[in-house]
Design a protein around this motif. Structure first.
Motif, PDB file in Angstrom:
ATOM      1  N   HIS A 166       0.862  -1.175   0.000  1.00 41.52           N
ATOM      2  CA  HIS A 166       0.000   0.000   0.000  1.00 41.52           C
ATOM      3  C   HIS A 166       0.901   1.228   0.000  1.00 41.52           C
ATOM      4  CE1 HIS A 166      -3.326   2.585   1.886  1.00 41.52           C
ATOM      5  NE2 HIS A 166      -3.725   2.239   0.680  1.00 41.52           N
ATOM      6  N   ALA A 167       0.304   2.420  -0.239  1.00 42.94           N
ATOM      7  CA  ALA A 167       1.095   3.651  -0.285  1.00 42.94           C
ATOM      8  C   ALA A 167       1.937   3.809   0.972  1.00 42.94           C
ATOM      9  CB  ALA A 167       0.166   4.856  -0.469  1.00 42.94           C
ATOM     10  N   TYR A 168       1.283   3.693   2.131  1.00 39.75           N
ATOM     11  CA  TYR A 168       2.030   3.591   3.383  1.00 39.75           C
ATOM     12  C   TYR A 168       2.135   2.107   3.679  1.00 39.75           C
ATOM     13  CZ  TYR A 168       2.034   2.832   8.454  1.00 39.75           C
ATOM     14  OH  TYR A 168       2.277   2.328   9.716  1.00 39.75           O
ATOM     15  N   TRP A 169       3.361   1.585   3.674  1.00 46.81           N
ATOM     16  CA  TRP A 169       3.543   0.148   3.837  1.00 46.81           C
ATOM     17  C   TRP A 169       2.843  -0.361   5.090  1.00 46.81           C
ATOM     18  CZ3 TRP A 169       9.624   0.221   3.640  1.00 46.81           C
ATOM     19  CH2 TRP A 169      10.027   0.761   2.417  1.00 46.81           C
ATOM     20  N   ALA A 170       1.967  -1.329   4.933  1.00 47.10           N
ATOM     21  CA  ALA A 170       1.453  -2.023   6.108  1.00 47.10           C
ATOM     22  C   ALA A 170       2.625  -2.762   6.756  1.00 47.10           C
ATOM     23  CB  ALA A 170       0.360  -3.013   5.711  1.00 47.10           C
ATOM     24  N   PRO A 171       2.728  -2.754   8.081  1.00 45.02           N
ATOM     25  CA  PRO A 171       3.888  -3.372   8.740  1.00 45.02           C
ATOM     26  C   PRO A 171       3.833  -4.892   8.716  1.00 45.02           C
ATOM     27  CG  PRO A 171       2.364  -2.533  10.377  1.00 45.02           C
ATOM     28  CD  PRO A 171       1.832  -2.092   9.041  1.00 45.02           C
ATOM     29  N   ASN A 172       4.086  -5.465   7.547  1.00 45.59           N
ATOM     30  CA  ASN A 172       4.056  -6.912   7.411  1.00 45.59           C
ATOM     31  C   ASN A 172       5.382  -7.427   6.850  1.00 45.59           C
ATOM     32  OD1 ASN A 172       3.921  -6.126   4.751  1.00 45.59           O
ATOM     33  ND2 ASN A 172       1.874  -6.912   4.386  1.00 45.59           N
ATOM     34  N   ALA A 173       5.403  -8.655   6.396  1.00 47.70           N
ATOM     35  CA  ALA A 173       6.649  -9.252   5.905  1.00 47.70           C
ATOM     36  C   ALA A 173       7.191  -8.510   4.696  1.00 47.70           C
ATOM     37  CB  ALA A 173       6.397 -10.724   5.552  1.00 47.70           C
ATOM     38  N   TRP A 174       6.292  -7.994   3.839  1.00 52.37           N
ATOM     39  CA  TRP A 174       6.751  -7.325   2.630  1.00 52.37           C
ATOM     40  C   TRP A 174       7.323  -5.953   2.929  1.00 52.37           C
ATOM     41  CZ3 TRP A 174       7.279 -11.480   0.529  1.00 52.37           C
ATOM     42  CH2 TRP A 174       6.283 -12.448   0.424  1.00 52.37           C
ATOM     43  N   ALA A 175       6.926  -5.349   4.020  1.00 49.84           N
ATOM     44  CA  ALA A 175       7.570  -4.103   4.438  1.00 49.84           C
ATOM     45  C   ALA A 175       9.027  -4.368   4.810  1.00 49.84           C
ATOM     46  CB  ALA A 175       6.822  -3.495   5.624  1.00 49.84           C
ATOM     47  N   LEU A 176       9.269  -5.487   5.480  1.00 45.03           N
ATOM     48  CA  LEU A 176      10.645  -5.843   5.845  1.00 45.03           C
ATOM     49  C   LEU A 176      11.463  -6.178   4.602  1.00 45.03           C
ATOM     50  CD1 LEU A 176       9.943  -8.075   8.988  1.00 45.03           C
ATOM     51  CD2 LEU A 176      10.670  -5.682   8.932  1.00 45.03           C
ATOM     52  N   VAL A 177      10.858  -6.892   3.653  1.00 46.71           N
ATOM     53  CA  VAL A 177      11.559  -7.227   2.415  1.00 46.71           C
ATOM     54  C   VAL A 177      11.860  -5.955   1.610  1.00 46.71           C
ATOM     55  CG1 VAL A 177      11.358  -8.435   0.195  1.00 46.71           C
ATOM     56  CG2 VAL A 177      10.588  -9.544   2.293  1.00 46.71           C
ATOM     57  N   THR A 178      10.884  -5.062   1.539  1.00 43.44           N
ATOM     58  CA  THR A 178      11.084  -3.815   0.805  1.00 43.44           C
ATOM     59  C   THR A 178      12.162  -2.961   1.446  1.00 43.44           C
ATOM     60  OG1 THR A 178       8.715  -3.865   0.263  1.00 43.44           O
ATOM     61  CG2 THR A 178       9.891  -1.826  -0.189  1.00 43.44           C
ATOM     62  N   ALA A 179      12.159  -2.899   2.782  1.00 44.33           N
ATOM     63  CA  ALA A 179      13.192  -2.145   3.489  1.00 44.33           C
ATOM     64  C   ALA A 179      14.570  -2.767   3.254  1.00 44.33           C
ATOM     65  CB  ALA A 179      12.868  -2.098   4.978  1.00 44.33           C
ATOM     66  N   ALA A 180      14.623  -4.102   3.238  1.00 50.70           N
ATOM     67  CA  ALA A 180      15.892  -4.785   2.974  1.00 50.70           C
ATOM     68  C   ALA A 180      16.395  -4.451   1.576  1.00 50.70           C
ATOM     69  CB  ALA A 180      15.715  -6.295   3.132  1.00 50.70           C
ATOM     70  N   ASP A 181      15.484  -4.346   0.613  1.00 50.11           N
ATOM     71  CA  ASP A 181      15.862  -3.979  -0.745  1.00 50.11           C
ATOM     72  C   ASP A 181      16.460  -2.578  -0.784  1.00 50.11           C
ATOM     73  OD1 ASP A 181      15.588  -4.601  -3.774  1.00 50.11           O
ATOM     74  OD2 ASP A 181      14.641  -2.629  -3.558  1.00 50.11           O
ATOM     75  N   ARG A 182      15.890  -1.647  -0.021  1.00 46.82           N
ATOM     76  CA  ARG A 182      16.420  -0.277   0.020  1.00 46.82           C
ATOM     77  C   ARG A 182      17.810  -0.249   0.655  1.00 46.82           C
ATOM     78  NH1 ARG A 182      13.963   1.650  -3.802  1.00 46.82           N
ATOM     79  NH2 ARG A 182      14.891   3.654  -3.237  1.00 46.82           N
ATOM     80  N   VAL A 183      17.992  -1.044   1.717  1.00 42.45           N
ATOM     81  CA  VAL A 183      19.299  -1.087   2.385  1.00 42.45           C
ATOM     82  C   VAL A 183      20.356  -1.667   1.444  1.00 42.45           C
ATOM     83  CG1 VAL A 183      20.595  -2.142   4.275  1.00 42.45           C
ATOM     84  CG2 VAL A 183      18.318  -1.218   4.705  1.00 42.45           C
ATOM     85  N   LEU A 184      20.001  -2.744   0.753  1.00 46.18           N
ATOM     86  CA  LEU A 184      20.938  -3.345  -0.201  1.00 46.18           C
ATOM     87  C   LEU A 184      21.273  -2.376  -1.325  1.00 46.18           C
ATOM     88  CD1 LEU A 184      19.458  -6.963  -0.468  1.00 46.18           C
ATOM     89  CD2 LEU A 184      21.627  -6.302   0.595  1.00 46.18           C
ATOM     90  N   LEU A 185      20.287  -1.634  -1.779  1.00 44.82           N
ATOM     91  CA  LEU A 185      20.525  -0.651  -2.835  1.00 44.82           C
ATOM     92  C   LEU A 185      21.520   0.415  -2.375  1.00 44.82           C
ATOM     93  CD1 LEU A 185      19.878   0.586  -5.598  1.00 44.82           C
ATOM     94  CD2 LEU A 185      17.918   1.735  -4.529  1.00 44.82           C
ATOM     95  N   LYS A 186      21.323   0.917  -1.170  1.00 44.18           N
ATOM     96  CA  LYS A 186      22.257   1.912  -0.614  1.00 44.18           C
ATOM     97  C   LYS A 186      23.665   1.335  -0.504  1.00 44.18           C
ATOM     98  CE  LYS A 186      19.519   5.475   0.252  1.00 44.18           C
ATOM     99  NZ  LYS A 186      19.748   6.803  -0.358  1.00 44.18           N
ATOM    100  N   TYR A 187      23.757   0.103  -0.031  1.00 41.41           N
ATOM    101  CA  TYR A 187      25.064  -0.534   0.140  1.00 41.41           C
ATOM    102  C   TYR A 187      25.769  -0.707  -1.206  1.00 41.41           C
ATOM    103  CZ  TYR A 187      28.496  -4.225   0.967  1.00 41.41           C
ATOM    104  OH  TYR A 187      29.648  -4.956   1.004  1.00 41.41           O
ATOM    105  N   ILE A 188      25.034  -1.176  -2.205  1.00 38.83           N
ATOM    106  CA  ILE A 188      25.621  -1.402  -3.528  1.00 38.83           C
ATOM    107  C   ILE A 188      26.044  -0.082  -4.164  1.00 38.83           C
ATOM    108  CG2 ILE A 188      25.100  -2.190  -5.873  1.00 38.83           C
ATOM    109  CD1 ILE A 188      23.270  -4.303  -4.565  1.00 38.83           C
ATOM    110  N   THR A 189      25.212   0.952  -3.970  1.00 44.75           N
ATOM    111  CA  THR A 189      25.525   2.260  -4.545  1.00 44.75           C
ATOM    112  C   THR A 189      26.794   2.843  -3.946  1.00 44.75           C
ATOM    113  OG1 THR A 189      23.158   2.664  -4.887  1.00 44.75           O
ATOM    114  CG2 THR A 189      24.621   4.572  -4.975  1.00 44.75           C
ATOM    115  N   ARG A 190      26.968   2.679  -2.645  1.00 46.84           N
ATOM    116  CA  ARG A 190      28.126   3.275  -1.967  1.00 46.84           C
ATOM    117  C   ARG A 190      29.397   2.466  -2.163  1.00 46.84           C
ATOM    118  NH1 ARG A 190      25.805   5.529   3.868  1.00 46.84           N
ATOM    119  NH2 ARG A 190      24.337   7.047   2.964  1.00 46.84           N
ATOM    120  N   THR A 191      29.273   1.150  -2.235  1.00 45.77           N
ATOM    121  CA  THR A 191      30.467   0.304  -2.346  1.00 45.77           C
ATOM    122  C   THR A 191      30.833  -0.014  -3.787  1.00 45.77           C
ATOM    123  OG1 THR A 191      29.148  -1.731  -2.150  1.00 45.77           O
ATOM    124  CG2 THR A 191      29.981  -0.744  -0.104  1.00 45.77           C
ATOM    125  N   GLY A 192      29.904   0.208  -4.698  1.00 52.64           N
ATOM    126  CA  GLY A 192      30.169  -0.101  -6.096  1.00 52.64           C
ATOM    127  C   GLY A 192      30.231  -1.584  -6.376  1.00 52.64           C
TER     128      GLY A 192
END
Length: 448
Positions: A166-192
């Motif tokens: 949903h627009a505001y992520w419901a606090p469920n398993a997919w919110a955790l997966v989506t947040a993990a995707d954002r963290v991985l993206l930041k890590y990959i962007t910074r470390t190359g």
């Protein structure tokens, strides 16, 4: 422009419709094994912050519909299973989200009403239940069938084109997966790091918009995946319900079915947490294991509704009211069911859960101050222009001025969603473990 008369009508009808909820909760008290404890639970449900936030302020009719759900559960407790099934069919036609609970009703009514204890099919009971449910659906969908509008109804009932979150992520398993995707993206962007990034997923998951959720790093989730995972977790609870079709087993499996759908369903709304918290409340005083699960899920679930109310005056109401409510529930019930941890592992778990609960005041402080900080940061970074007779300051670019603020606009929602999702996911695992391992314990609900 807002119509005062319309708003007054909406608010009044919402509050009056909750008389159904109040009447059912009073009947729960009259037939309870422990009336004083049931009185506390009934009061906590009638005064639930979720109803205040979702119904009385964020306009809905959830109190009325949960009144029908509890009426159906009450009929099951009293042994009137045909009435229980008919009421649930009526409820399902009021709002299709209660389909999350349908598997538990199907297994419970089929096993306990349509089959004898020896396993023989009771033809008369089966036909009575089937014909009653079919009649309710015909009355509800008949006019739409005649007008040829079933395809349009199905597209509205099952919005698979709206995206995983949903627009505001419901606090469920997919919110955790989506947040993990954002963290991985930041890590990959910074470390190359040499990892393929989906460019369309870079901006799709954290802008608070309704639409398809595309991950930048992790594999994308499809509706079939969410359906399969939900069915698997529901089936675990339903298997036990089939072999132990007691009222307590039904109530716990009902909660777990709603819980699994909330954690793993497609495009889940944050308001769907009430499908978990309401039936779970009826288990709160069964024993300490259920009570602690109820507290964890309630605190995380109610807090996850806070972003629905965001004006300063209403924010004070939601926080103060919710704190008073949890104190009102926690203090008397903990005296009845508290058990000191009996092993080192339980002591560790108990301590970690208390630390998690203690983090909510800090989270509230952070999500309150972050917008203020972002706004001041935007003002501080805005270009300064001194106007003179020979020079006129150009109009500022709205995008450049708002960039620092908009970059953090979704952060409070994301923090709320992720933190609440951790508690709700743990409470689900906790409840599933207690349910599956409870073989010899005979609590108050099993004695009804």
């Amino acid at each position: 422009m807002e119509c005062v008369e319309l708003v007054a009508y909406q608010r009044t009808t919402v509050i009056l419709s909750e008389l159904v909820l109040g009447a059912v909760l009073l009947r729960f008290i009259r037939g309870a094994v422990d009336p004083p404890t049931q009185r506390i639970i009934s009061a906590s449900l009638f005064l639930h912050p979720g109803f205040l936030i979702v119904d009385h302020i964020h306009f809905q009719y959830n109190g009325f519909m949960f009144g029908i759900l509890l009426w159906s559960i009450l009929m099951a407790r009293n042994g009137n299973k045909l009435a229980s099934g008919i009421l649930f069919a009526v409820l399902l036609n009021f709002k299709h989200i209660y389909m999350y609970l349908a598997p538990a009703y199907f297994i419970y009514l089929l096993r306990s009403y349509c089959f004898s204890p020896s396993g023989k099919l009771e033809i008369k009971n089966f036909l009575s239940l089937a014909n009653s449910v079919i009649a309710v659906f015909i009355l509800s969908f008949g006019p739409f069938i005649l007008m040829g509008q079933i395809p349009q109804i199905l597209s509205r009932l099952f919005p698979f084109t709206r995206g995983l979150n949903h627009a505001y992520w419901a606090p469920n398993a997919w919110a955790l997966v989506t947040a993990a995707d954002r963290v991985l993206l930041k890590y990959i962007t910074r470390t190359g790091a040499n990892v393929v990034i989906n460019s369309s997923g870079v901006v799709s998951t954290s802008r608070g918009l309704v639409g398809d959720t595309v991950f930048a790093v992790l594999p994308n989730i499809k509706p079939a995946h969410t359906f399969a995972i939900t069915v698997v977790f529901q089936s675990v609870a339903l298997v036990k319900l089939w072999f132990s079709p007691t009222y307590k087993s039904f109530l716990t499996a009902l909660t777990l079915c709603g819980y699994a759908s909330y954690l793993f369903g497609w495009h889940v709304h944050e308001k769907a947490i009430l499908l978990v918290l309401v039936p779970l409340s009826l288990l709160a005083a069964e024993r300490h294991a259920y009570f602690r699960t109820f507290i964890l899920a309630s605190v995380a679930g109610v807090f996850s509704l806070f972003p629905l109310i965001f004006t300063p005056g209403e924010s004070m109401v939601k926080v103060i009211y919710s704190v008073l409510w949890i104190i009102f529930v926690y203090v008397p019930l903990t005296r009845r069911v508290y058990e000191y941890p009996k092993s080192l592992s339980f002591v560790i778990i108990d301590t970690l859960e208390k630390i998690y609960l203690a983090g909510f005041p800090l989270l509230q402080l952070v999500v309150t101050l972050l917008p203020i900080y972002a706004s001041r940061r935007a003002e501080a970074t805005a270009p300064i222009c001194v106007q003179s007779d020979d020079f006129t300051c150009p109009e500022p670019d709205p995008q450049s001025v708002a960039a620092p603020s908009s970059a953090m606009e979704f952060l409070p929602l994301m923090l709320t969603s992720v933190y609440c999702a951790i508690g709700l996911a743990w409470a689900f695992c906790r409840l599933m473990y207690v349910y599956l391992n409870e073989q010899t314990y005979q609590g108050p609900l099993n004695r009804i």
